[in-house]
Design a protein around this motif. Structure first.
Motif, short mmCIF file in Angstrom:
data_model
loop_
_atom_site.label_atom_id
_atom_site.label_comp_id
_atom_site.label_asym_id
_atom_site.label_seq_id
_atom_site.Cartn_x
_atom_site.Cartn_y
_atom_site.Cartn_z
N PRO A 49 -0.05 -5.08 5.05
CA PRO A 49 -1.23 -4.25 5.76
C PRO A 49 -2.36 -4.15 4.93
O PRO A 49 -3.30 -3.77 5.72
CB PRO A 49 -0.46 -2.92 5.60
CG PRO A 49 1.02 -2.97 5.41
CD PRO A 49 1.23 -4.38 4.56
N ALA A 50 -2.56 -4.41 3.72
CA ALA A 50 -3.97 -4.66 2.99
C ALA A 50 -4.81 -5.72 3.87
O ALA A 50 -6.12 -5.46 3.59
CB ALA A 50 -3.74 -4.71 1.61
N GLY A 51 -4.14 -6.74 4.31
CA GLY A 51 -5.09 -7.70 4.85
C GLY A 51 -4.95 -7.96 6.35
O GLY A 51 -5.70 -8.45 7.09
N THR A 52 -3.66 -7.51 6.94
CA THR A 52 -3.52 -7.58 8.44
C THR A 52 -3.18 -6.21 9.16
O THR A 52 -2.39 -5.47 8.40
CB THR A 52 -2.51 -8.33 8.68
OG1 THR A 52 -2.62 -9.66 7.98
CG2 THR A 52 -2.19 -8.95 10.07
N SER A 53 -4.01 -5.73 9.74
CA SER A 53 -4.17 -4.49 10.49
C SER A 53 -3.99 -4.49 11.87
O SER A 53 -4.45 -5.68 12.50
CB SER A 53 -4.89 -3.48 9.84
OG SER A 53 -6.17 -3.80 10.18
N PRO A 74 4.13 -1.84 3.21
CA PRO A 74 3.22 -1.17 2.23
C PRO A 74 4.06 -0.53 0.99
O PRO A 74 4.93 -0.19 1.07
CB PRO A 74 2.48 -0.10 3.13
CG PRO A 74 3.47 0.22 4.24
CD PRO A 74 4.18 -1.13 4.65
N ILE A 75 3.28 -0.70 -0.22
CA ILE A 75 3.83 -0.24 -1.28
C ILE A 75 2.67 0.65 -2.08
O ILE A 75 1.32 0.50 -1.45
CB ILE A 75 4.12 -1.31 -2.21
CG1 ILE A 75 2.99 -2.35 -2.70
CG2 ILE A 75 5.35 -2.23 -1.76
CD1 ILE A 75 3.19 -3.30 -3.63
N GLN A 76 3.05 1.28 -2.87
CA GLN A 76 2.31 2.50 -3.43
C GLN A 76 1.26 1.84 -4.24
O GLN A 76 -0.18 2.11 -4.16
CB GLN A 76 3.06 3.23 -4.63
CG GLN A 76 3.99 4.11 -3.95
CD GLN A 76 3.22 5.60 -3.40
OE1 GLN A 76 2.11 5.63 -3.69
NE2 GLN A 76 4.06 6.28 -2.59
N GLY A 77 1.35 0.48 -5.10
CA GLY A 77 0.39 0.08 -5.86
C GLY A 77 -0.56 -0.77 -5.12
O GLY A 77 -1.51 -0.96 -5.82
N ILE A 78 -0.42 -1.27 -3.79
CA ILE A 78 -1.63 -1.85 -2.88
C ILE A 78 -2.27 -0.82 -1.79
O ILE A 78 -3.27 -0.66 -1.88
CB ILE A 78 -0.99 -2.90 -2.33
CG1 ILE A 78 -0.79 -4.06 -3.56
CG2 ILE A 78 -1.87 -3.66 -1.60
CD1 ILE A 78 -0.03 -5.23 -3.05
N GLU A 79 -1.24 -0.39 -1.09
CA GLU A 79 -1.66 0.54 0.15
C GLU A 79 -1.73 2.00 -0.08
O GLU A 79 -2.56 2.59 0.51
CB GLU A 79 -0.77 0.23 1.43
CG GLU A 79 -1.07 -1.15 1.96
CD GLU A 79 -0.30 -2.29 1.58
OE1 GLU A 79 -0.20 -3.40 1.89
OE2 GLU A 79 0.75 -1.91 0.56
N GLY A 80 -1.07 2.30 -1.29
CA GLY A 80 -0.90 3.73 -1.55
C GLY A 80 -0.03 4.84 -1.08
O GLY A 80 0.03 5.89 -1.08
N THR A 89 3.34 9.37 8.21
CA THR A 89 3.80 9.20 9.25
C THR A 89 2.81 8.42 9.94
O THR A 89 3.30 7.53 10.51
CB THR A 89 4.38 10.34 10.17
OG1 THR A 89 5.48 10.91 9.25
CG2 THR A 89 4.87 10.05 11.44
N GLU A 90 1.43 8.69 9.94
CA GLU A 90 0.59 8.17 10.70
C GLU A 90 0.36 6.46 10.31
O GLU A 90 0.26 5.73 11.22
CB GLU A 90 -0.69 8.97 10.68
CG GLU A 90 -1.88 8.24 11.66
CD GLU A 90 -3.05 9.22 11.62
OE1 GLU A 90 -3.87 8.68 12.32
OE2 GLU A 90 -3.10 10.03 10.93
N GLN A 91 0.06 6.40 9.11
CA GLN A 91 -0.01 4.97 8.38
C GLN A 91 1.32 4.28 8.66
O GLN A 91 1.37 3.00 9.25
CB GLN A 91 -0.25 5.33 6.83
CG GLN A 91 -1.50 5.80 6.65
CD GLN A 91 -1.35 7.31 6.24
OE1 GLN A 91 -0.60 8.11 6.84
NE2 GLN A 91 -1.94 7.60 5.08
#
Length: 289
Positions: A49-53, A74-80, A89-91
């Motif tokens: 998700p950091a590069g493709t959305s 997604p993971i905490q270390g990249i997307e938060g 929920t929204e993300q």
């Protein structure tokens, strides 16, 4: 002749698929990087998700072609955030929509997920994963012992059933957690037949660096030999950032290809030799190297 033909077809179907992680880098978008690796002959990539959305997915689709992709959730270390958090929920729903609505056009073959982190729970994780129309693999992480990861894997298997296709062995995570004497022990603890993907990268002591091979402390040649000797024949993804250089990333990909798919190694090496001056000039022009 039939037995020989059957063996040849079976060999082709079981051949390793070799990929490279892609996300935006120094102003280069995922779709630009995807075109770059396609020109070089890479056969697969892992996006996130950091590069493709939802904002750029159509552009990414236009560059995919026949390439098979995997998707790292997604993971905490990249997307938060990750799929185990009730308050995201929204993300999470945006990622679910991305995968379910565009997965076929992206040629997605599976999604990678980490165990719950922070305030996340397996109940929320399972509930969100069930909404995905794609097979899942669970990745070992540094903050889980081998036994804890096995327990989490078995619990998630009960929740998801056949949707949980198997597990993912991140070599650097295991090395950082278990040390150089025991980092391969997990291969005997969990079902090897259910190992669907391997993440490769180099790292520093105490740091999941995602470096190219040779820039850290991992015994890469030993790792590749071990994987091959065990007869592994599924997905290998180089989860490598462009450190120390973009060229080191390409050399790491060629190293895996040389071990498992000589034809792919020759193709990428040939294309790199032809295109490297052009690529170097364009990267310099855009002040990327």
């Amino acid at each position: 002749y039939l037995p020989k033909i059957f063996i040849s077809i079976n060999f082709l179907l079981s051949m390793v698929l070799i990929g490279q992680t892609l996300q935006a880098y120094k102003g280069l978008s995922t779709e630009q990087l995807l075109l770059f690796v396609k020109v070089l002959g890479f056969e697969s990539c892992e996006i996130n998700p950091a590069g493709t959305s939802l904002e750029n997915v159509e552009k990414v689709i236009s560059k995919v072609g026949n390439m098979k992709l995997t998707f790292h959730l997604p993971i905490q270390g990249i997307e938060g955030y990750d799929f185990s958090q009730e308050d995201k929920t929204e993300q999470i729903n945006d990622v679910i929509s991305l995968i379910n609505n565009y997965g076929d056009k992206l040629n997605l073959i599976l999604a990678v997920v980490h165990p719950p982190e922070g305030n996340g729970t397996i109940e929320v994780l399972a509930r969100n994963l069930k909404k995905l129309k794609i097979p899942i693999v669970l990745e070992n992480v540094v903050w889980y012992s081998n036994d804890e990861f096995k327990e989490m894997y078995e619990k998630l298997k009960m929740e998801l059933g056949e949707q949980l296709k198997g597990w993912l062995f991140d070599v650097a995570h295991s090395y950082l957690r278990n040390g150089k004497e025991h980092y391969l022990d997990i291969l005997d603890l969990l079902p090897f037949s259910e190992l669907e993907e391997i993440h490769l990268s180099d790292c520093l002591e105490g740091e999941d660096s995602h470096y190219a091979f040779g820039a850290g402390i991992l015994p890469i040649d030993e790792i590749l030999s071990e994987i091959k000797e065990r007869g592994y024949d599924k997905i290998i993804v180089n989860e490598i950032d462009a450190h120390p250089t973009i060229w080191a990333v390409l050399d790491s990909y060629r190293k895996v290809a040389r071990k498992f798919k000589k034809k792919l190694y020759r193709k990428v090496t040939f294309r790199l030799a032809i295109t490297k001056p052009i690529i170097r000039a364009k990267l310099k022009k855009n002040k990327i190297i």
